[in-house]
Each structure stands twice: as C-alpha cells, then as structure tokens.
Design a protein around this motif. Structure first.
Motif, PDB file in Angstrom:
ATOM      1  N   UNK A   2      -7.564 -35.453 -23.764  1.00 29.78           N
ATOM      2  CA  UNK A   2      -8.092 -36.447 -24.704  1.00 29.78           C
ATOM      3  C   UNK A   2      -6.977 -37.030 -25.573  1.00 29.78           C
ATOM      4  N   UNK A   3      -7.268 -38.161 -26.171  1.00 25.37           N
ATOM      5  CA  UNK A   3      -6.330 -38.866 -27.041  1.00 25.37           C
ATOM      6  C   UNK A   3      -6.973 -39.001 -28.413  1.00 25.37           C
ATOM      7  N   UNK A   4      -6.190 -38.810 -29.473  1.00 23.75           N
ATOM      8  CA  UNK A   4      -6.661 -39.053 -30.835  1.00 23.75           C
ATOM      9  C   UNK A   4      -6.242 -40.466 -31.229  1.00 23.75           C
ATOM     10  N   UNK A   5      -7.181 -41.226 -31.791  1.00 20.29           N
ATOM     11  CA  UNK A   5      -6.925 -42.589 -32.233  1.00 20.29           C
ATOM     12  C   UNK A   5      -7.337 -42.706 -33.693  1.00 20.29           C
ATOM     13  N   UNK A   6      -6.407 -43.108 -34.540  1.00 24.49           N
ATOM     14  CA  UNK A   6      -6.699 -43.350 -35.951  1.00 24.49           C
ATOM     15  C   UNK A   6      -6.686 -44.855 -36.188  1.00 24.49           C
ATOM     16  N   UNK A   7      -7.821 -45.378 -36.623  1.00 22.54           N
ATOM     17  CA  UNK A   7      -7.963 -46.809 -36.868  1.00 22.54           C
ATOM     18  C   UNK A   7      -7.829 -47.057 -38.365  1.00 22.54           C
ATOM     19  N   UNK A   8      -6.789 -47.773 -38.745  1.00 21.22           N
ATOM     20  CA  UNK A   8      -6.503 -48.127 -40.149  1.00 21.22           C
ATOM     21  C   UNK A   8      -6.398 -46.928 -41.080  1.00 21.22           C
ATOM     22  N   UNK A   9      -5.638 -45.883 -40.715  1.00 19.91           N
ATOM     23  CA  UNK A   9      -5.496 -44.748 -41.646  1.00 19.91           C
ATOM     24  C   UNK A   9      -4.812 -45.206 -42.932  1.00 19.91           C
ATOM     25  N   UNK A  10      -5.199 -44.583 -44.048  1.00 20.31           N
ATOM     26  CA  UNK A  10      -4.707 -45.016 -45.355  1.00 20.31           C
ATOM     27  C   UNK A  10      -3.844 -43.975 -46.078  1.00 20.31           C
ATOM     28  N   UNK A  11      -4.028 -42.704 -45.785  1.00 19.83           N
ATOM     29  CA  UNK A  11      -3.377 -41.637 -46.556  1.00 19.83           C
ATOM     30  C   UNK A  11      -2.321 -40.950 -45.698  1.00 19.83           C
ATOM     31  N   UNK A  12      -1.043 -41.112 -46.053  1.00 20.52           N
ATOM     32  CA  UNK A  12       0.039 -40.584 -45.211  1.00 20.52           C
ATOM     33  C   UNK A  12      -0.069 -39.092 -44.874  1.00 20.52           C
ATOM     34  N   UNK A  13      -0.369 -38.200 -45.828  1.00 20.05           N
ATOM     35  CA  UNK A  13      -0.428 -36.784 -45.453  1.00 20.05           C
ATOM     36  C   UNK A  13      -1.502 -36.471 -44.401  1.00 20.05           C
ATOM     37  N   UNK A  14      -2.613 -37.196 -44.415  1.00 18.58           N
ATOM     38  CA  UNK A  14      -3.634 -36.971 -43.383  1.00 18.58           C
ATOM     39  C   UNK A  14      -3.078 -37.306 -42.011  1.00 18.58           C
ATOM     40  N   UNK A  15      -2.427 -38.446 -41.897  1.00 20.50           N
ATOM     41  CA  UNK A  15      -1.849 -38.845 -40.612  1.00 20.50           C
ATOM     42  C   UNK A  15      -0.761 -37.860 -40.194  1.00 20.50           C
ATOM     43  N   UNK A  16       0.034 -37.414 -41.143  1.00 22.33           N
ATOM     44  CA  UNK A  16       1.069 -36.414 -40.839  1.00 22.33           C
ATOM     45  C   UNK A  16       0.470 -35.112 -40.342  1.00 22.33           C
ATOM     46  N   UNK A  17      -0.611 -34.665 -40.964  1.00 24.36           N
ATOM     47  CA  UNK A  17      -1.269 -33.438 -40.519  1.00 24.36           C
ATOM     48  C   UNK A  17      -1.849 -33.600 -39.119  1.00 24.36           C
ATOM     49  N   UNK A  18      -2.431 -34.757 -38.848  1.00 21.87           N
ATOM     50  CA  UNK A  18      -2.986 -35.013 -37.519  1.00 21.87           C
ATOM     51  C   UNK A  18      -1.865 -35.074 -36.483  1.00 21.87           C
ATOM     52  N   UNK A  19      -0.757 -35.681 -36.840  1.00 21.48           N
ATOM     53  CA  UNK A  19       0.388 -35.726 -35.924  1.00 21.48           C
ATOM     54  C   UNK A  19       0.865 -34.307 -35.600  1.00 21.48           C
ATOM     55  N   UNK A  20       0.874 -33.459 -36.585  1.00 23.38           N
ATOM     56  CA  UNK A  20       1.279 -32.060 -36.371  1.00 23.38           C
ATOM     57  C   UNK A  20       0.306 -31.370 -35.414  1.00 23.38           C
ATOM     58  N   UNK A  21      -0.999 -31.598 -35.590  1.00 20.76           N
ATOM     59  CA  UNK A  21      -2.003 -31.039 -34.688  1.00 20.76           C
ATOM     60  C   UNK A  21      -1.803 -31.577 -33.276  1.00 20.76           C
ATOM     61  N   UNK A  22      -1.509 -32.863 -33.169  1.00 14.96           N
ATOM     62  CA  UNK A  22      -1.261 -33.458 -31.853  1.00 14.96           C
ATOM     63  C   UNK A  22      -0.024 -32.842 -31.203  1.00 14.96           C
ATOM     64  N   UNK A  23       1.017 -32.606 -31.966  1.00 15.38           N
ATOM     65  CA  UNK A  23       2.218 -31.974 -31.421  1.00 15.38           C
ATOM     66  C   UNK A  23       1.892 -30.561 -30.927  1.00 15.38           C
ATOM     67  N   UNK A  24       1.092 -29.833 -31.685  1.00 18.83           N
ATOM     68  CA  UNK A  24       0.757 -28.449 -31.334  1.00 18.83           C
ATOM     69  C   UNK A  24      -0.100 -28.351 -30.077  1.00 18.83           C
ATOM     70  N   UNK A  25      -0.826 -29.415 -29.762  1.00 22.23           N
ATOM     71  CA  UNK A  25      -1.739 -29.398 -28.608  1.00 22.23           C
ATOM     72  C   UNK A  25      -1.298 -30.338 -27.489  1.00 22.23           C
ATOM     73  N   UNK A  26      -0.143 -30.959 -27.644  1.00 28.62           N
ATOM     74  CA  UNK A  26       0.363 -31.941 -26.675  1.00 28.62           C
ATOM     75  C   UNK A  26      -0.649 -33.065 -26.456  1.00 28.62           C
TER      76      UNK A  26
END
Length: 159
Positions: A2-26
């Motif tokens: 699966x792919x995670x898609x963020x549409x118009x994210x506003x808060x940098x730490x949330x996107x950073x945390x999601x990126x970290x989760x994506x890195x951990x799960x490829x």
C-alpha cells in the motif's frame, strides 16, 4: 505494498512522523500540495530524524496531478475520514491500495472523498474527541493493511 498519500498536510511534525513510519515499513509516501510548510522545515526534518533518505517520497503539486498519475498506476483509493462508510478494520486491503489522508484541520475535501473507491473510518468516541492525530491515523490504517496482507499472503516479500 500500500501507499500512504497525504493531501494538503499542514503540520510539519505530523508529516515527519508519517515519513518515519513509511521508512520503517518500506511504504511509499506521496505528498499532494499545496503543503502547509516547506520541505526544508526544521520540525519536519526533526520528526523524520535521519530516516528521510530511506523514504520513497513523491511530491505532487496538486490533486489533479496526483489523481492522474494514480489512475495510470492503478489500484484503489481509500479515503480515511470521520465520515467514512466502513470501519478501517472491515476493509479488505489489497497490495495496490492508496491510503489517502487529508489535512489536520480540514480532512479530505468532499470532492476528493467522492472520487475515492472506498472510504474508511477509524471508530472513536466522537463525544469526547473530534478526530485522531494525522500521524496516528496513518499508522493505524497502514499497520492494519500490512497485518491483513501478511496474513493473506504469508509467503510474500511484504516487510
């Protein structure tokens, strides 16, 4: 996967945390603009720590550009919203699903939700809390999809 898609994210730490989760799960991460921050934002980088080089990141300037590319690649779009049609645990996930999440303040716009193949909700007591944090919602949904896919395809290369 699966792919995670963020549409118009506003808060940098949330996107950073999601990126970290994506890195951990490829898991690939797609960011659809306009973004509420610059990708060089310190809080974004801090939340993602030093995992950003391991993130399969794709940027799209707007919804139309993303949607055209997604349709070419195929797979279902699943919009996550407090108004979703079924619980995220009742979904039967597929390896080519695109898991869509909207901005922290607005969620997914109605026209985007209407274009999704499916919509899902993460049940909660809404009399107490309006919604979950974006990074929590993305992680909950992603890990349920991965759990199901590993169970239904135990010999696959899903990590």
């Amino acid at each position: 996967m699966p792919v995670i898609v963020l549409v118009n994210p506003q808060i940098p730490p949330n996107t950073g945390n999601i990126a970290r989760t994506c890195a951990a799960t490829a898991t690939p991460l797609h960011l659809v603009g306009p973004l509420g921050f610059d990708l060089s934002d310190r809080a974004l980088k801090r939340a993602g720590l030093d995992y950003w080089p391991q993130v399969d990141l794709t940027l799209h300037p707007d919804w139309e550009t993303f949607h055209a590319q997604q349709r070419l690649k195929g797979g279902r779009t699943i919009g996550f919203s407090t108004s979703g049609r079924c619980s995220y645990t009742d979904m039967v996930y597929r390896p080519d699903d695109w898991l869509l999440f909207g901005s922290e303040t607005e969620g997914l716009p109605k026209q985007i939700l209407a274009s999704c193949d499916e919509t899902a909700v993460i049940p909660m007591d809404r009399s107490i809390v309006r919604s979950l944090n974006l990074s929590v919602s993305a992680a909950v949904a992603l890990f349920e999809a991965l759990r199901q896919l590993r169970t239904s395809h135990p010999d696959s290369d899903l990590t």
